[in-house]
Scaffold this motif. Structure first.
Motif, PDB file in Angstrom:
ATOM      1  N   ILE A  36       0.605   7.987   2.335  1.00  0.00           N
ATOM      2  CA  ILE A  36      -0.009   7.425   3.790  1.00  0.00           C
ATOM      3  C   ILE A  36       0.418   6.043   3.688  1.00  0.00           C
ATOM      4  N   GLY A  37       0.857   5.544   2.478  1.00  0.00           N
ATOM      5  CA  GLY A  37       1.181   4.110   2.561  1.00  0.00           C
ATOM      6  C   GLY A  37       0.401   3.064   2.760  1.00  0.00           C
ATOM      7  N   PHE A  38       0.934   1.700   2.812  1.00  0.00           N
ATOM      8  CA  PHE A  38       0.009   0.485   3.047  1.00  0.00           C
ATOM      9  C   PHE A  38      -0.396   0.824   4.590  1.00  0.00           C
ATOM     10  N   ALA A  39       0.160   1.245   5.529  1.00  0.00           N
ATOM     11  CA  ALA A  39      -0.540   1.290   6.716  1.00  0.00           C
ATOM     12  C   ALA A  39      -1.667   2.259   6.902  1.00  0.00           C
ATOM     13  N   GLY A  40      -1.634   3.402   6.348  1.00  0.00           N
ATOM     14  CA  GLY A  40      -2.619   4.275   6.219  1.00  0.00           C
ATOM     15  C   GLY A  40      -3.824   3.925   5.383  1.00  0.00           C
ATOM     16  N   VAL A  41      -3.630   3.109   4.541  1.00  0.00           N
ATOM     17  CA  VAL A  41      -4.732   2.485   3.677  1.00  0.00           C
ATOM     18  C   VAL A  41      -5.486   1.425   4.584  1.00  0.00           C
ATOM     19  N   ALA A  42      -4.772   0.728   5.166  1.00  0.00           N
ATOM     20  CA  ALA A  42      -4.958  -0.449   6.257  1.00  0.00           C
ATOM     21  C   ALA A  42      -5.958   0.332   7.449  1.00  0.00           C
ATOM     22  N   LEU A  43      -5.541   1.452   7.901  1.00  0.00           N
ATOM     23  CA  LEU A  43      -6.173   2.111   8.923  1.00  0.00           C
ATOM     24  C   LEU A  43      -7.350   2.754   8.380  1.00  0.00           C
ATOM     25  N   ALA A  44      -7.464   2.989   7.101  1.00  0.00           N
ATOM     26  CA  ALA A  44      -8.747   3.570   6.534  1.00  0.00           C
ATOM     27  C   ALA A  44      -9.812   2.740   6.266  1.00  0.00           C
ATOM     28  N   PHE A  45      -9.446   1.483   6.008  1.00  0.00           N
ATOM     29  CA  PHE A  45     -10.454   0.574   5.724  1.00  0.00           C
ATOM     30  C   PHE A  45     -11.036   0.288   7.042  1.00  0.00           C
ATOM     31  N   GLY A  46     -10.000   0.040   7.981  1.00  0.00           N
ATOM     32  CA  GLY A  46     -10.660  -0.453   9.521  1.00  0.00           C
ATOM     33  C   GLY A  46     -11.620   0.782  10.002  1.00  0.00           C
ATOM     34  N   LEU A  47     -11.306   1.963   9.805  1.00  0.00           N
ATOM     35  CA  LEU A  47     -12.047   3.145  10.366  1.00  0.00           C
ATOM     36  C   LEU A  47     -13.475   3.126   9.699  1.00  0.00           C
ATOM     37  N   THR A  48     -13.519   3.057   8.205  1.00  0.00           N
ATOM     38  CA  THR A  48     -14.826   2.876   7.728  1.00  0.00           C
ATOM     39  C   THR A  48     -15.761   2.190   8.319  1.00  0.00           C
ATOM     40  N   LEU A 170     -10.238  -5.468  10.676  1.00  0.00           N
ATOM     41  CA  LEU A 170     -10.143  -5.165   9.291  1.00  0.00           C
ATOM     42  C   LEU A 170      -8.850  -4.398   8.917  1.00  0.00           C
ATOM     43  N   THR A 171      -8.281  -3.429  10.056  1.00  0.00           N
ATOM     44  CA  THR A 171      -7.195  -2.941   9.788  1.00  0.00           C
ATOM     45  C   THR A 171      -6.002  -3.905   9.560  1.00  0.00           C
ATOM     46  N   LEU A 172      -6.024  -4.790  10.690  1.00  0.00           N
ATOM     47  CA  LEU A 172      -4.982  -5.946  10.643  1.00  0.00           C
ATOM     48  C   LEU A 172      -4.865  -6.917   9.424  1.00  0.00           C
ATOM     49  N   ILE A 173      -5.996  -7.005   8.919  1.00  0.00           N
ATOM     50  CA  ILE A 173      -6.212  -7.982   7.909  1.00  0.00           C
ATOM     51  C   ILE A 173      -5.713  -7.232   6.499  1.00  0.00           C
ATOM     52  N   HIS A 174      -5.826  -5.876   6.458  1.00  0.00           N
ATOM     53  CA  HIS A 174      -5.048  -5.213   5.385  1.00  0.00           C
ATOM     54  C   HIS A 174      -3.614  -4.889   5.481  1.00  0.00           C
ATOM     55  N   LEU A 175      -3.221  -4.879   6.992  1.00  0.00           N
ATOM     56  CA  LEU A 175      -1.662  -4.833   7.061  1.00  0.00           C
ATOM     57  C   LEU A 175      -1.073  -6.252   6.672  1.00  0.00           C
ATOM     58  N   ILE A 176      -1.644  -7.209   6.666  1.00  0.00           N
ATOM     59  CA  ILE A 176      -1.192  -8.333   6.465  1.00  0.00           C
ATOM     60  C   ILE A 176      -1.037  -8.744   4.909  1.00  0.00           C
ATOM     61  N   SER A 177      -2.299  -8.451   4.326  1.00  0.00           N
ATOM     62  CA  SER A 177      -2.401  -8.884   2.923  1.00  0.00           C
ATOM     63  C   SER A 177      -2.529  -8.009   1.836  1.00  0.00           C
ATOM     64  N   ILE A 178      -2.380  -6.632   2.047  1.00  0.00           N
ATOM     65  CA  ILE A 178      -2.313  -5.605   0.979  1.00  0.00           C
ATOM     66  C   ILE A 178      -1.140  -6.024  -0.144  1.00  0.00           C
ATOM     67  N   PRO A 179      -0.015  -6.476   0.412  1.00  0.00           N
ATOM     68  CA  PRO A 179       1.164  -6.960  -0.185  1.00  0.00           C
ATOM     69  C   PRO A 179       0.898  -7.891  -1.292  1.00  0.00           C
ATOM     70  N   VAL A 180      -0.194  -8.876  -0.615  1.00  0.00           N
ATOM     71  CA  VAL A 180      -0.440 -10.180  -1.296  1.00  0.00           C
ATOM     72  C   VAL A 180      -1.478  -9.736  -2.668  1.00  0.00           C
ATOM     73  N   THR A 181      -2.651  -9.227  -2.209  1.00  0.00           N
ATOM     74  CA  THR A 181      -3.942  -9.156  -3.073  1.00  0.00           C
ATOM     75  C   THR A 181      -4.394  -7.897  -3.124  1.00  0.00           C
ATOM     76  N   ASN A 182      -3.728  -6.870  -2.644  1.00  0.00           N
ATOM     77  CA  ASN A 182      -4.288  -5.588  -2.437  1.00  0.00           C
ATOM     78  C   ASN A 182      -5.448  -5.528  -1.511  1.00  0.00           C
ATOM     79  N   THR A 183      -5.693  -6.798  -0.728  1.00  0.00           N
ATOM     80  CA  THR A 183      -6.812  -7.191   0.078  1.00  0.00           C
ATOM     81  C   THR A 183      -8.192  -6.887  -0.271  1.00  0.00           C
ATOM     82  N   SER A 184      -9.001  -7.968  -0.377  1.00  0.00           N
ATOM     83  CA  SER A 184     -10.294  -7.869  -0.555  1.00  0.00           C
ATOM     84  C   SER A 184     -11.075  -8.016   0.576  1.00  0.00           C
ATOM     85  N   VAL A 185     -11.296  -9.667   1.224  1.00  0.00           N
ATOM     86  CA  VAL A 185     -12.250 -10.332   2.025  1.00  0.00           C
ATOM     87  C   VAL A 185     -13.474  -9.596   1.824  1.00  0.00           C
TER      88      VAL A 185
END
Length: 231
Positions: A36-48, A170-185
């Motif tokens: 699902i790639g970065f975009a899929g992971v970002a969406l998953a976090f937002g959906l949770t 939260l989805t947008l946050i992950h789309l921005i920052s997964i490449p930087v830190t794998n996103t925490s917040v």
């Protein structure tokens, strides 16, 4: 609502966030045919967050994140005396989710733990970003996450739509920052994965507590000073 019910809601909500978000990264993101790639992971976090905010948000407020709890406290929206209990429940939920995720992931032939969706900077950043870059991105994104939460849950905002805005944020946050830190917040999310990744992840964990908490606290103070007209 009793404290027991509130803490149970925070436990379940944080469990779902970690299991759904980190689970999508560990189990699905790298699957050869259906990754699902970065975009899929970002969406998953937002959906949770979106789904559990609707499911249990009315019980506990739907924080699922120590930084959110602290930011809301600084904004005058949450009792300081309840912060520690909420943070403990969130950490417990996150760690329980990581345990279940490890049991599932290790059931695959040839399983290798690797980073286990842990957060990192420098050589452990997905894109090789520095400590300074990681610190700035985590602080800034958590700041805006709290500003969105505080605005969306305001009495002046349209009722019933806050979980959608927060989940999309939260989805947008992950789309921005997964490449930087794998996103925490979210210090609970970071702690749960670092406990399994060990070594470097535990050594770098401090940043994923400090930056989100500072960003959230700043948002709480600024929102209270500039935008909060509620009695």
């Amino acid at each position: 609502m009793s404290m027991t019910k509130r803490l149970g809601a925070e436990f379940l909500g944080t469990f779902w966030l970690v299991f759904g978000g980190c689970g999508s990264a560990v189990l699905a993101a790298g699957f050869p045919e259906l990754g699902i790639g970065f975009a899929g992971v970002a969406l998953a976090f937002g959906l949770t967050v979106l789904t559990m905010a609707y499911a249990v948000g009315h019980i506990s407020g739907g924080h699922f994140n120590p930084a959110v709890t602290i930011g809301l406290t600084m904004a005058g929206k949450f009792k300081a005396s309840d912060v520690l209990s909420y943070v403990i429940a969130q950490l417990a939920g996150a760690i329980a989710a990581a345990i279940v995720l490890y049991i599932v992931a290790s059931g695959k032939t040839g399983f290798e733990l690797g980073g286990f969706a842990a957060n990192g900077y420098g050589e452990h950043s997905p894109g090789g970003y520095s400590l300074a870059a990681a610190l700035v991105i985590e602080l800034v994104l958590t700041f805006f996450f709290l500003m969105i939460i505080l605005g969306a849950t305001s009495a002046a905002a349209p009722a019933g739509f806050a979980p959608i805005a927060i989940g999309l944020a939260l989805t947008l946050i992950h789309l921005i920052s997964i490449p930087v830190t794998n996103t925490s917040v979210n210090p609970a999310r970071s702690t749960s994965q670092a406990l399994f990744a060990g070594g470097w992840a535990l050594q770098q964990l401090w940043l994923f507590w400090v930056a989100p908490i500072v960003g959230a606290a700043l948002a709480g103070v600024i929102h209270k000073a500039l935008f909060d007209n509620e009695k």
